[in-house]
Design a protein around this motif. Sequence first.
Motif, PDB file in Angstrom:
ATOM      1  N   SER A  81       0.839  -1.194   0.000  1.00  0.00           N
ATOM      2  CA  SER A  81       0.000   0.000   0.000  1.00  0.00           C
ATOM      3  C   SER A  81       0.870   1.239   0.000  1.00  0.00           C
ATOM      4  O   SER A  81       2.025   1.216   0.477  1.00  0.00           O
ATOM      5  CB  SER A  81      -0.945   0.022   1.208  1.00  0.00           C
ATOM      6  OG  SER A  81      -0.219   0.039   2.419  1.00  0.00           O
ATOM      7  N   LEU A  82       0.336   2.336  -0.528  1.00  0.00           N
ATOM      8  CA  LEU A  82       1.041   3.610  -0.605  1.00  0.00           C
ATOM      9  C   LEU A  82       0.153   4.709  -0.032  1.00  0.00           C
ATOM     10  O   LEU A  82      -0.990   4.862  -0.451  1.00  0.00           O
ATOM     11  CB  LEU A  82       1.396   3.939  -2.063  1.00  0.00           C
ATOM     12  CG  LEU A  82       2.373   2.998  -2.772  1.00  0.00           C
ATOM     13  CD1 LEU A  82       2.481   3.341  -4.248  1.00  0.00           C
ATOM     14  CD2 LEU A  82       3.750   3.055  -2.111  1.00  0.00           C
ATOM     15  N   ASP A  83       0.677   5.438   0.941  1.00  0.00           N
ATOM     16  CA  ASP A  83      -0.037   6.558   1.548  1.00  0.00           C
ATOM     17  C   ASP A  83       0.633   7.858   1.151  1.00  0.00           C
ATOM     18  O   ASP A  83       1.869   7.957   1.142  1.00  0.00           O
ATOM     19  CB  ASP A  83      -0.036   6.441   3.083  1.00  0.00           C
ATOM     20  CG  ASP A  83      -0.781   5.212   3.565  1.00  0.00           C
ATOM     21  OD1 ASP A  83      -1.721   4.782   2.861  1.00  0.00           O
ATOM     22  OD2 ASP A  83      -0.410   4.677   4.630  1.00  0.00           O
ATOM     23  N   VAL A 101       0.389  -0.645  -8.614  1.00  0.00           N
ATOM     24  CA  VAL A 101       0.636   0.612  -7.901  1.00  0.00           C
ATOM     25  C   VAL A 101      -0.655   1.404  -7.745  1.00  0.00           C
ATOM     26  O   VAL A 101      -0.921   1.984  -6.684  1.00  0.00           O
ATOM     27  CB  VAL A 101       1.712   1.444  -8.626  1.00  0.00           C
ATOM     28  CG1 VAL A 101       1.826   2.833  -8.005  1.00  0.00           C
ATOM     29  CG2 VAL A 101       3.060   0.731  -8.588  1.00  0.00           C
ATOM     30  N   ILE A 155      -2.281   2.623  -4.197  1.00  0.00           N
ATOM     31  CA  ILE A 155      -2.604   4.010  -3.845  1.00  0.00           C
ATOM     32  C   ILE A 155      -4.043   4.119  -3.373  1.00  0.00           C
ATOM     33  O   ILE A 155      -4.355   4.829  -2.409  1.00  0.00           O
ATOM     34  CB  ILE A 155      -2.349   4.937  -5.054  1.00  0.00           C
ATOM     35  CG1 ILE A 155      -0.851   4.990  -5.368  1.00  0.00           C
ATOM     36  CG2 ILE A 155      -2.897   6.339  -4.790  1.00  0.00           C
ATOM     37  CD1 ILE A 155      -0.511   5.725  -6.647  1.00  0.00           C
ATOM     38  N   TYR A 189       6.057   8.297  -7.324  1.00  0.00           N
ATOM     39  CA  TYR A 189       5.392   7.731  -8.493  1.00  0.00           C
ATOM     40  C   TYR A 189       4.563   8.823  -9.158  1.00  0.00           C
ATOM     41  O   TYR A 189       3.759   9.495  -8.501  1.00  0.00           O
ATOM     42  CB  TYR A 189       4.487   6.564  -8.091  1.00  0.00           C
ATOM     43  CG  TYR A 189       3.729   5.963  -9.251  1.00  0.00           C
ATOM     44  CD1 TYR A 189       4.386   5.215 -10.222  1.00  0.00           C
ATOM     45  CD2 TYR A 189       2.354   6.162  -9.386  1.00  0.00           C
ATOM     46  CE1 TYR A 189       3.696   4.675 -11.292  1.00  0.00           C
ATOM     47  CE2 TYR A 189       1.661   5.619 -10.451  1.00  0.00           C
ATOM     48  CZ  TYR A 189       2.336   4.877 -11.412  1.00  0.00           C
ATOM     49  OH  TYR A 189       1.651   4.339 -12.481  1.00  0.00           O
ATOM     50  N   TYR A 227       5.000   9.054  -1.719  1.00  0.00           N
ATOM     51  CA  TYR A 227       4.159   8.179  -0.904  1.00  0.00           C
ATOM     52  C   TYR A 227       5.020   7.460   0.140  1.00  0.00           C
ATOM     53  O   TYR A 227       6.193   7.143  -0.120  1.00  0.00           O
ATOM     54  CB  TYR A 227       3.464   7.122  -1.773  1.00  0.00           C
ATOM     55  CG  TYR A 227       2.552   7.685  -2.829  1.00  0.00           C
ATOM     56  CD1 TYR A 227       1.203   7.929  -2.563  1.00  0.00           C
ATOM     57  CD2 TYR A 227       3.034   7.959  -4.111  1.00  0.00           C
ATOM     58  CE1 TYR A 227       0.364   8.447  -3.536  1.00  0.00           C
ATOM     59  CE2 TYR A 227       2.202   8.474  -5.086  1.00  0.00           C
ATOM     60  CZ  TYR A 227       0.872   8.717  -4.795  1.00  0.00           C
ATOM     61  OH  TYR A 227       0.042   9.241  -5.764  1.00  0.00           O
ATOM     62  N   CYS A 257       5.676   4.005   1.830  1.00  0.00           N
ATOM     63  CA  CYS A 257       5.515   2.650   1.319  1.00  0.00           C
ATOM     64  C   CYS A 257       5.319   1.663   2.456  1.00  0.00           C
ATOM     65  O   CYS A 257       6.047   1.677   3.454  1.00  0.00           O
ATOM     66  CB  CYS A 257       6.758   2.274   0.503  1.00  0.00           C
ATOM     67  SG  CYS A 257       6.783   0.568  -0.076  1.00  0.00           S
TER      68      CYS A 257
END
Length: 292
Positions: free
Chosen positions: A30-32, A244, A248, A282, A287, A289
């Motif tokens: 997940s990416l925040d 990806v 996100i 990205y 973000y 990770c």
Amino acid sequence: MIGGLSITATAGCLTSFSRSNSCSNEGSFSLDEATETGISNEFSTPLDGLPYATQIAVTDALDADSGESTSRGYYSPNPRTDFVVTGPEAHYYRLETTDHDGIQTTGYEYSVEIGVDESKLSDGVTVRSFRELPIHDRESLRGAIGNPGLLHAPHYTSFSVVFAYEHTNVQAQSVFIPERATHYLEWDETLLRLAFEEQRTVVITSTTVSTELVATSPDGFKEHIGNNRGVLLDSLTTHQQDIVAQAIDGTYTECEPYSEPFSDLRERLSVGDDGVVLLVQYDSDWYFCHLH
């Protein structure tokens, strides 16, 4: 950009994964969004948030033309952070510490109970004021607790302190050397009981703190961290772009054995032994990770 700071990663799962299913070995990604504030909070510590001994040493280094300061004692500066931020205008500094010239001496350790009920003390018990202690005893207590505000924290009920001094004339002035079974001390309207625990050999060292200005704004710090600690996710396959995009929006998962696109992504985001880069870029956005 390279991977620097890392967090622990665990083995996961491969193959396409339906979110309604489960597997014993699941990999998640997940990416925040990483804002300027978020990056500042994650990678730096405010100067006034450092432990007492460290804050003094770093402040002295920042005030010096050389950007360095050296202190000596049992409670050595230990920033536990790579970067410190000062105000009111945000300036970010890289910190480095070097210990040298260590010697062994005798230390006297006391356990400290916070918030003793004074009404229960026996008649004739001496209660000293913190302000009346020799300065080196006060510095030892401040160094041991780190933040004197903890004296009033409900969850913080005790700590330990070591009184250790290099020179005999300083030892002779100490209230706590040679040891005595129990002392009572009033510090910031709080009554403390100091009970002697043990006499042991400890090390006194000199510690040099070096500071280097790396950014003069949160945006500049974000750029510095990105260039030195981040990983750029580019040249992705269509499948990897889909992964990806799902990361996100929420969390992408697979069960073992992992698909080739997911395996390749995991390898790009891994550093060291079971480590994962914390920050990625990205499509021009940053973000945090999370890979498990």
